[in-house]
Scaffold this motif. Sequence first.
Motif, PDB file in Angstrom:
ATOM      1  N   ARG A   1      -4.393 -49.247  55.384  1.00  0.00           N
ATOM      2  CA  ARG A   1      -4.792 -48.973  54.006  1.00  0.00           C
ATOM      3  C   ARG A   1      -4.192 -47.656  53.522  1.00  0.00           C
ATOM      4  O   ARG A   1      -3.828 -47.525  52.351  1.00  0.00           O
ATOM      5  N   LEU A   2      -4.110 -46.689  54.412  1.00  0.00           N
ATOM      6  CA  LEU A   2      -3.440 -45.436  54.045  1.00  0.00           C
ATOM      7  C   LEU A   2      -1.980 -45.708  53.719  1.00  0.00           C
ATOM      8  O   LEU A   2      -1.462 -45.198  52.723  1.00  0.00           O
ATOM      9  N   ARG A   3      -1.307 -46.510  54.536  1.00  0.00           N
ATOM     10  CA  ARG A   3       0.114 -46.800  54.309  1.00  0.00           C
ATOM     11  C   ARG A   3       0.314 -47.509  52.970  1.00  0.00           C
ATOM     12  O   ARG A   3       1.262 -47.221  52.237  1.00  0.00           O
ATOM     13  N   PHE A   4      -0.599 -48.434  52.647  1.00  0.00           N
ATOM     14  CA  PHE A   4      -0.550 -49.123  51.353  1.00  0.00           C
ATOM     15  C   PHE A   4      -0.661 -48.122  50.207  1.00  0.00           C
ATOM     16  O   PHE A   4       0.109 -48.165  49.235  1.00  0.00           O
ATOM     17  N   LEU A   5      -1.616 -47.200  50.320  1.00  0.00           N
ATOM     18  CA  LEU A   5      -1.837 -46.204  49.272  1.00  0.00           C
ATOM     19  C   LEU A   5      -0.651 -45.254  49.171  1.00  0.00           C
ATOM     20  O   LEU A   5      -0.228 -44.892  48.059  1.00  0.00           O
ATOM     21  N   GLN A   6      -0.103 -44.853  50.304  1.00  0.00           N
ATOM     22  CA  GLN A   6       1.049 -43.951  50.289  1.00  0.00           C
ATOM     23  C   GLN A   6       2.248 -44.597  49.610  1.00  0.00           C
ATOM     24  O   GLN A   6       2.988 -43.933  48.869  1.00  0.00           O
ATOM     25  N   GLN A   7       2.427 -45.899  49.828  1.00  0.00           N
ATOM     26  CA  GLN A   7       3.523 -46.601  49.179  1.00  0.00           C
ATOM     27  C   GLN A   7       3.308 -46.653  47.667  1.00  0.00           C
ATOM     28  O   GLN A   7       4.245 -46.436  46.892  1.00  0.00           O
ATOM     29  N   LEU A   8       2.063 -46.936  47.261  1.00  0.00           N
ATOM     30  CA  LEU A   8       1.732 -46.945  45.831  1.00  0.00           C
ATOM     31  C   LEU A   8       2.035 -45.584  45.202  1.00  0.00           C
ATOM     32  O   LEU A   8       2.603 -45.492  44.115  1.00  0.00           O
ATOM     33  N   SER A   9       1.621 -44.537  45.898  1.00  0.00           N
ATOM     34  CA  SER A   9       1.822 -43.179  45.402  1.00  0.00           C
ATOM     35  C   SER A   9       3.314 -42.850  45.299  1.00  0.00           C
ATOM     36  O   SER A   9       3.774 -42.269  44.308  1.00  0.00           O
ATOM     37  N   LYS A  10       4.060 -43.266  46.307  1.00  0.00           N
ATOM     38  CA  LYS A  10       5.499 -42.995  46.338  1.00  0.00           C
ATOM     39  C   LYS A  10       6.222 -43.694  45.189  1.00  0.00           C
ATOM     40  O   LYS A  10       7.126 -43.121  44.561  1.00  0.00           O
ATOM     41  N   GLU A  11       5.803 -44.930  44.887  1.00  0.00           N
ATOM     42  CA  GLU A  11       6.448 -45.692  43.820  1.00  0.00           C
ATOM     43  C   GLU A  11       6.190 -45.082  42.446  1.00  0.00           C
ATOM     44  O   GLU A  11       7.028 -45.175  41.545  1.00  0.00           O
ATOM     45  N   GLY A  12       5.017 -44.471  42.272  1.00  0.00           N
ATOM     46  CA  GLY A  12       4.729 -43.741  41.038  1.00  0.00           C
ATOM     47  C   GLY A  12       4.552 -44.589  39.792  1.00  0.00           C
ATOM     48  O   GLY A  12       4.688 -44.096  38.670  1.00  0.00           O
ATOM     49  N   LYS A  13       4.229 -45.862  39.953  1.00  0.00           N
ATOM     50  CA  LYS A  13       4.077 -46.744  38.791  1.00  0.00           C
ATOM     51  C   LYS A  13       2.721 -46.595  38.109  1.00  0.00           C
ATOM     52  O   LYS A  13       2.576 -46.932  36.931  1.00  0.00           O
ATOM     53  N   TYR A  14       1.730 -46.131  38.869  1.00  0.00           N
ATOM     54  CA  TYR A  14       0.356 -46.086  38.368  1.00  0.00           C
ATOM     55  C   TYR A  14      -0.254 -44.710  38.608  1.00  0.00           C
ATOM     56  O   TYR A  14       0.059 -44.045  39.594  1.00  0.00           O
ATOM     57  N   LYS A  15      -1.140 -44.321  37.694  1.00  0.00           N
ATOM     58  CA  LYS A  15      -1.970 -43.145  37.954  1.00  0.00           C
ATOM     59  C   LYS A  15      -3.070 -43.583  38.909  1.00  0.00           C
ATOM     60  O   LYS A  15      -3.781 -44.562  38.647  1.00  0.00           O
ATOM     61  N   LEU A  16      -3.208 -42.898  40.026  1.00  0.00           N
ATOM     62  CA  LEU A  16      -4.161 -43.253  41.075  1.00  0.00           C
ATOM     63  C   LEU A  16      -5.313 -42.262  41.088  1.00  0.00           C
ATOM     64  O   LEU A  16      -5.097 -41.042  41.149  1.00  0.00           O
ATOM     65  N   ILE A  17      -6.528 -42.799  41.044  1.00  0.00           N
ATOM     66  CA  ILE A  17      -7.726 -41.963  40.940  1.00  0.00           C
ATOM     67  C   ILE A  17      -8.760 -42.450  41.951  1.00  0.00           C
ATOM     68  O   ILE A  17      -8.958 -43.655  42.101  1.00  0.00           O
ATOM     69  N   LEU A  18      -9.395 -41.531  42.630  1.00  0.00           N
ATOM     70  CA  LEU A  18     -10.531 -41.878  43.487  1.00  0.00           C
ATOM     71  C   LEU A  18     -11.819 -41.492  42.770  1.00  0.00           C
ATOM     72  O   LEU A  18     -11.906 -40.405  42.198  1.00  0.00           O
TER      73      LEU A  18
END
Length: 202
Positions: free
Chosen positions: A85-102
């Motif tokens: 799940r961390l790897r999935f999130l890191q990939q999302l963050s790297k791609e930069g397509k979405y603002k990610l919020i916890l």
Amino acid sequence: MIKNIIFDFGDVFLDLDKAATKRELERLNISEFSEEMLINNLQYEKGLLSSEEFISAYCESFPQLSAQKFTDSWNAILLKFPEHRLRFLQQLSKEGKYKLILLSNTNDIHIDWVKENIGFFEDFKNCFDAFYLSQEINLRKPDKSIFEYVLKEQDLKPEETLFIDDTPENTAAAAEMNIHTWNIDPATEDVVHLFQVKKELF
């Protein structure tokens, strides 16, 4: 089109055993809680009580409790954070397509445990554009005010935002504000399958 993704923490990234604290306290012959104690739980999640005040209130009510026994029982709910799940999130963050919020209802005792036991917590936190813990902003889900706060703080449009949470009351509250939602079932679903499960939004 979705531009922003708001994630819950527990049972989205971090596996929980939600019955564990109750079970551990029952082993110490503690099974009934006053209205005041239940209110204290909510106040603690909002950061309106310190950890010391919170633990003391329990220990004063139940003489068989020590601070350590209570803390261990309180943290029994917390299990593991699968690294995929961390790897999935890191990939999302790297791609930069979405603002990610916890956006998490949590508390200092639980977060202290996470910091001690999840070695990549800082890497996880660094994936997000904003990181909101209930005890730090004095608000908690499913209150409407917490969603209003995040939308305003991050200048988000509800119709461009997806909120992922395992608690139906929380996703229902977000949906009332026209935020797209995924009420994830941690027993059968995994956040890494987001783009398959909610493909109609992307």
